[in-house]
Design a protein around this motif. Structure first.
Motif, short mmCIF file in Angstrom:
data_model
loop_
_atom_site.label_atom_id
_atom_site.label_comp_id
_atom_site.label_asym_id
_atom_site.label_seq_id
_atom_site.Cartn_x
_atom_site.Cartn_y
_atom_site.Cartn_z
N VAL A 127 2.48 -20.67 -44.74
CA VAL A 127 1.70 -21.66 -44.39
C VAL A 127 0.81 -20.48 -43.08
N PRO A 128 -0.37 -20.30 -43.38
CA PRO A 128 -1.19 -19.67 -42.44
C PRO A 128 -1.22 -20.99 -40.84
N VAL A 129 -0.89 -18.98 -40.45
CA VAL A 129 -0.65 -19.53 -38.89
C VAL A 129 -1.42 -19.53 -37.60
N THR A 186 -9.67 -7.42 -33.25
CA THR A 186 -10.62 -8.47 -32.86
C THR A 186 -11.29 -9.20 -34.23
N ALA A 187 -11.05 -8.82 -35.49
CA ALA A 187 -11.44 -9.33 -36.37
C ALA A 187 -11.38 -10.32 -37.43
N LYS A 188 -9.55 -10.69 -36.29
CA LYS A 188 -8.89 -12.13 -36.86
C LYS A 188 -8.78 -13.35 -35.84
N ILE A 189 -10.22 -12.42 -34.66
CA ILE A 189 -9.94 -14.14 -33.28
C ILE A 189 -11.17 -14.31 -33.33
N ARG A 398 -10.30 -23.62 -41.73
CA ARG A 398 -10.83 -22.76 -42.98
C ARG A 398 -10.86 -21.53 -43.01
N ARG A 399 -11.01 -19.83 -42.24
CA ARG A 399 -11.27 -18.57 -42.21
C ARG A 399 -9.82 -18.30 -42.52
N ALA A 400 -8.56 -18.40 -41.95
CA ALA A 400 -7.12 -18.51 -41.48
C ALA A 400 -7.16 -19.07 -43.22
N LEU A 401 -7.28 -20.11 -43.36
CA LEU A 401 -6.94 -20.34 -45.15
C LEU A 401 -7.62 -19.90 -45.74
N ALA A 402 -8.95 -18.67 -45.97
CA ALA A 402 -9.69 -18.27 -47.27
C ALA A 402 -9.86 -16.73 -46.82
N ASP A 403 -8.93 -16.43 -45.53
CA ASP A 403 -8.24 -14.85 -45.35
C ASP A 403 -6.80 -15.21 -46.44
N GLY A 404 -5.68 -16.29 -46.05
CA GLY A 404 -4.78 -16.30 -46.07
C GLY A 404 -4.78 -16.26 -48.12
N ALA A 405 -5.45 -16.84 -48.52
CA ALA A 405 -6.45 -16.77 -50.04
C ALA A 405 -6.51 -15.43 -50.04
N MET A 410 -3.90 -10.45 -52.87
CA MET A 410 -4.19 -9.03 -52.75
C MET A 410 -2.37 -8.70 -53.32
N GLU A 411 -1.56 -9.43 -52.61
CA GLU A 411 -0.17 -8.82 -52.84
C GLU A 411 0.12 -8.44 -54.25
N PRO A 412 -0.11 -9.18 -55.03
CA PRO A 412 0.76 -8.71 -56.60
C PRO A 412 -0.34 -7.94 -57.13
N ALA A 413 -1.14 -7.48 -56.66
CA ALA A 413 -1.99 -6.43 -57.65
C ALA A 413 -1.37 -5.07 -56.20
N GLU A 414 -1.29 -5.11 -54.97
CA GLU A 414 -0.32 -4.33 -54.34
C GLU A 414 0.46 -3.46 -54.63
#
Ligand code: UDP
Length: 418
Positions: A127-129, A186-189, A398-405, A410-414
């Motif tokens: 869950v995004p925190v 700061t990009a995630k603030i 919504r930004r946290a959800l989008a970034d999380g998505a 990206m995780e499987p590809a990495e």
């Protein structure tokens, strides 16, 4: 959206004004209410700090408070709560069961630990925190030094929460600099301030009668860092300047006026007033219910907020919403909310002489007083409604959800590339 709020020590249902019950309680209650009004489903998780509390309380449609059994079922000072965060996380994950929320929003650093842990326990994509710190250990240590009673682990756990959270909500621009200095990207603030209940705090309505010609008001938890002693120290200086028919009303402290004898800070302030020969001008009211606050604010010529530091500070906003000018130490969130010479006057921190000069200026000029009050009301109404704050908070979710998505995609590809 299904939103979980975590507020370990600050229940939205608690009485305000005690040592550990202030702005965070107001913030969590009002933000959750506004998000539920927008159509989101909100559950607030807090520690069960009284054996009589039911496990779940429905506050309004789409808004519940869940009391998690984590540590003794009585008040425990917030600086002693760290050992119970595991159990809080476990209780939250248990309540989520197989259906975790879309987002979890933690308030204060220890809630961040519990929220991250609950998100990990819930498994799956996680869950995004989103994290709001409300106060930072680095700032507290800088100002309180060896008097800071935070557990030593805060030094490394608080920045770790900042790094691990998907998004941080800072409540003022000053906090962004502090977060950056802690090594947080700061990009995630996002910035979303605290708000004010504009239905309750309004410029019209009854004002309680005052016993003297002028009233200066101080409102807040009675802890040394709120700088109430500095306002008492300004009284003799005001008298020298010709303002002797002045009352300083101090609101806050654990319990009502009768309980103040047992409050060490209340005792320290009373003794200081006696020492300075201004005790007949000082009234310590104790804790006041929220509903009485607007009538008290409107009875004042000026509200003085003189903290050493202030992560946000809801009281100046409440004063502005009631049309009362604010003399504010130019620190932290107060530099965003109170506009110098427009909605109040800024003074340097820890400077009773500057407080006296600013208060004298406002008391001696009724036109300035009403102009600052009018602009304050307008600023509070146009920028700090809880609906607006909730809309900004929703954007951060919504930004946290989008970034999380994105990161989940990206995780499987990495993983495949390794
Ligand atoms: N408050 C209250 N009764 C009291 C003292 C304070 O209702 O006796 C409320 C006050 O009106 C404000 C909050 O508690 O809404 C204090 O918030 P602030 O952000 O100013 O300070 P904090 O306690 O978070 O440091």
């Amino acid at each position: 959206m299904r939103i979980s709020m975590v507020s370990e020590h600050a229940s939205p249902l608690a009485a305000l004004g005690g040592v550990d019950a202030g702005g965070q309680n107001v913030h969590v209650a009002a933000l959750s209410t506004a998000l539920a009004r927008m159509g989101h489903h909100v559950t607030v998780y807090t520690r069960k700090d009284d054996a009589a509390l039911p496990p779940r309380v429905a506050i309004q449609p789409r808004l519940d408070v869940v009391h998690v059994a984590a540590g003794p079922a009585r008040h425990v000072p917030k600086d002693k709560l760290l050992p119970y965060m595991d159990r809080l996380a476990e209780g939250i994950a248990e309540d989520w069961g197989a259906r975790p929320p879309d987002i979890v929003h933690a308030h204060f650093w220890m809630s961040g630990l519990a929220a991250l842990d609950a998100a990990r326990r819930s498994g799956g994509a996680g869950v995004p925190v989103v994290q709001t710190f409300h106060a930072l250990g680095t700032v507290k240590r800088r100002h309180q030094g060896s008097d800071d009673t935070s557990p030593p682990q805060r030094r490394w756990l608080e920045p770790a929460v900042g790094r691990a959270a998907d998004r941080i909500i800072a409540t003022c621009s000053d906090e962004v600099f502090e977060l950056k200095a802690m090594g947080i990207d700061t990009a995630k603030i996002s910035i979303a301030p605290c708000g004010v209940d504009l239905d309750l705090f309004a410029g019209f309505g009854a004002a309680e009668p005052r016993p003297r010609n002028h009233r200066i008001l101080s409102v807040g938890r009675l802890v040394p860092r709120k700088g109430v002693d500095l306002v008492i120290r300004a009284l003799p200086l005001l008298r020298e300047a010709g303002f002797d028919d002045v009352e300083l009303l101090i609101v806050g402290g654990g319990g009502g006026a009768a309980a103040l004898g047992a409050d060490p800070e209340a005792r320290r302030l009373s003794e200081l007033a006696v020492e300075l020969g201004v005790d007949h001008q000082v009234t310590l009211r104790g804790q006041v219910p929220r509903e009485d606050m607007p009538g008290i604010l409107r009875s004042a010529d000026v509200v003085v907020c003189a903290p050493w530091y202030e992560p946000f500070g809801i009281v100046p906003l409440e004063a502005m919403a009631c049309g009362v000018p604010v003399v504010a130490a130019a620190v932290g969130g107060l530099t965003d909310t109170v506009v110098d010479r427009a909605t109040g006057l800024h003074v340097p921190p820890r400077d009773p002489a500057a407080i006296a000069v600013a208060v004298a200026e406002i008391l001696s000029d009724p036109e300035l007083r009403s102009e600052l009050g009018r602009a304050g009301r307008q600023r509070a109404r146009s920028r700090y409604s809880w609906d607006r704050v909730a809309a900004e908070t929703e954007k951060a979710y919504r930004r946290a959800l989008a970034d999380g998505a994105v990161s989940r995609r990206m995780e499987p590809a990495e993983g495949a590339a390794l």
